[in-house]
Design a protein around this motif. Sequence first.
Motif, PDB file in Angstrom:
ATOM      1  N   UNK A 100      -4.327  -1.954  11.898  1.00 16.22           N
ATOM      2  CA  UNK A 100      -2.959  -1.903  11.362  1.00 16.22           C
ATOM      3  C   UNK A 100      -2.938  -2.203   9.863  1.00 16.22           C
ATOM      4  N   UNK A 101      -3.728  -3.182   9.433  1.00 13.83           N
ATOM      5  CA  UNK A 101      -3.784  -3.542   8.015  1.00 13.83           C
ATOM      6  C   UNK A 101      -4.350  -2.384   7.191  1.00 13.83           C
ATOM      7  N   UNK A 102      -5.401  -1.750   7.687  1.00  8.51           N
ATOM      8  CA  UNK A 102      -6.011  -0.618   6.978  1.00  8.51           C
ATOM      9  C   UNK A 102      -5.028   0.544   6.895  1.00  8.51           C
ATOM     10  N   UNK A 103      -4.348   0.827   8.009  1.00  9.18           N
ATOM     11  CA  UNK A 103      -3.368   1.922   8.043  1.00  9.18           C
ATOM     12  C   UNK A 103      -2.214   1.634   7.091  1.00  9.18           C
ATOM     13  N   UNK A 104      -1.712   0.405   7.108  1.00 10.72           N
ATOM     14  CA  UNK A 104      -0.592   0.059   6.229  1.00 10.72           C
ATOM     15  C   UNK A 104      -1.007   0.189   4.761  1.00 10.72           C
ATOM     16  N   UNK A 105      -2.229  -0.231   4.449  1.00 10.24           N
ATOM     17  CA  UNK A 105      -2.734  -0.100   3.077  1.00 10.24           C
ATOM     18  C   UNK A 105      -2.824   1.375   2.682  1.00 10.24           C
ATOM     19  N   UNK A 106      -3.244   2.221   3.621  1.00  9.99           N
ATOM     20  CA  UNK A 106      -3.340   3.660   3.340  1.00  9.99           C
ATOM     21  C   UNK A 106      -1.964   4.275   3.147  1.00  9.99           C
ATOM     22  N   UNK A 107      -0.987   3.823   3.923  1.00  8.31           N
ATOM     23  CA  UNK A 107       0.387   4.321   3.771  1.00  8.31           C
ATOM     24  C   UNK A 107       0.912   3.938   2.395  1.00  8.31           C
ATOM     25  N   UNK A 108       0.679   2.685   2.003  1.00  4.54           N
ATOM     26  CA  UNK A 108       1.127   2.218   0.689  1.00  4.54           C
ATOM     27  C   UNK A 108       0.425   2.995  -0.429  1.00  4.54           C
ATOM     28  N   UNK A 109      -0.880   3.207  -0.251  1.00  4.69           N
ATOM     29  CA  UNK A 109      -1.686   3.901  -1.270  1.00  4.69           C
ATOM     30  C   UNK A 109      -1.258   5.351  -1.442  1.00  4.69           C
ATOM     31  N   UNK A 110      -1.007   6.042  -0.325  1.00  8.30           N
ATOM     32  CA  UNK A 110      -0.654   7.461  -0.393  1.00  8.30           C
ATOM     33  C   UNK A 110       0.838   7.672  -0.652  1.00  8.30           C
ATOM     34  N   UNK A 111       1.624   6.635  -0.471  1.00  6.37           N
ATOM     35  CA  UNK A 111       3.062   6.766  -0.666  1.00  6.37           C
ATOM     36  C   UNK A 111       3.735   7.536   0.454  1.00  6.37           C
ATOM     37  N   UNK A 120      -2.176  13.195   5.637  1.00  7.48           N
ATOM     38  CA  UNK A 120      -2.580  12.535   4.391  1.00  7.48           C
ATOM     39  C   UNK A 120      -3.055  11.103   4.686  1.00  7.48           C
ATOM     40  N   UNK A 121      -2.298  10.403   5.537  1.00  7.32           N
ATOM     41  CA  UNK A 121      -2.644   9.025   5.888  1.00  7.32           C
ATOM     42  C   UNK A 121      -3.929   8.982   6.711  1.00  7.32           C
ATOM     43  N   UNK A 122      -4.042   9.871   7.696  1.00  8.72           N
ATOM     44  CA  UNK A 122      -5.257   9.907   8.525  1.00  8.72           C
ATOM     45  C   UNK A 122      -6.480  10.205   7.660  1.00  8.72           C
ATOM     46  N   UNK A 123      -6.326  11.093   6.686  1.00 11.44           N
ATOM     47  CA  UNK A 123      -7.420  11.423   5.782  1.00 11.44           C
ATOM     48  C   UNK A 123      -7.890  10.223   4.977  1.00 11.44           C
ATOM     49  N   UNK A 124      -6.967   9.336   4.649  1.00  4.24           N
ATOM     50  CA  UNK A 124      -7.311   8.130   3.898  1.00  4.24           C
ATOM     51  C   UNK A 124      -7.892   7.046   4.801  1.00  4.24           C
ATOM     52  N   UNK A 125      -7.428   6.993   6.045  1.00  5.49           N
ATOM     53  CA  UNK A 125      -7.837   5.916   6.962  1.00  5.49           C
ATOM     54  C   UNK A 125      -9.199   6.174   7.608  1.00  5.49           C
ATOM     55  N   UNK A 126      -9.425   7.374   8.093  1.00  2.88           N
ATOM     56  CA  UNK A 126     -10.611   7.639   8.908  1.00  2.88           C
ATOM     57  C   UNK A 126     -11.945   7.296   8.231  1.00  2.88           C
ATOM     58  N   UNK A 141      -1.542   4.269  15.973  1.00  6.11           N
ATOM     59  CA  UNK A 141      -1.054   3.258  15.028  1.00  6.11           C
ATOM     60  C   UNK A 141      -0.445   3.930  13.798  1.00  6.11           C
ATOM     61  N   UNK A 142      -1.093   4.996  13.307  1.00  4.36           N
ATOM     62  CA  UNK A 142      -0.551   5.717  12.143  1.00  4.36           C
ATOM     63  C   UNK A 142       0.834   6.278  12.492  1.00  4.36           C
TER      64      UNK A 142
END
Length: 149
Positions: A100-111, A120-126, A141-142
Motif C-alpha cells: 500500500x505504501x509503495x502504491x500510494x507513493x507511485x500514485x503521488x509520484x505519477x499524479x 501508469x500507476x501499475x507501470x511505476x509500481x511493478x 490495491x492499486x
Amino acid sequence: MSLLTTLNDDIKTAMKAKDKETLSVLRMLKTAIQNEQIKAGRDLNGEEELTVLSREMKQRRDSLAEFEKAGRDDLADKAKIEITIVEKYMPEQLSEEEIRQIVQAAIDQTGASSAKEFGKVMGAVMPKVKGKAVGNQVNAIVKELLQEN
C-alpha cells in the motif's frame, strides 16, 4: 553465488535424500533458467533470474486455482507443495501495508487521480515489487487506492 549454483547444490542434496518431489521442482526451475540463458546467449543477472522464478511461481499459482476450481484435490496438493519449494528461492514477500505504501507513493509520484490512470500507476509500481508481491494483490490495491482519490 548465483541461483543456478544454489539450485545445483540443492539438487544434489535432494538426490541424496531421495526427495523426488523437491528434486522434480528444482530440475524444472534449473531448466527454466537454463532455457532463458540460451535465449539470451549469456548468463542471467539476478533480476533476470528473479523474473524466471516469478513466472514459474505464477504458473503454479494459476494451476492451483484451476485445480481447486475443478475439484482436483490431488493435483492441487501437488501444486501447493511445488509453490512451497519455489517460495524458498523467491525474495521475502512484502506485507499488504508495505505494498500500500509503495502504491500510494507511485500514485503521488505519477499524479494519478482516477482509475483511467491505472496503467501508469501499475507501470511505476511493478518494477519496485517485482518478485516480492503477487501481481493480483498489487492490482487490487492499486484499483482500491485510485478509487479513494
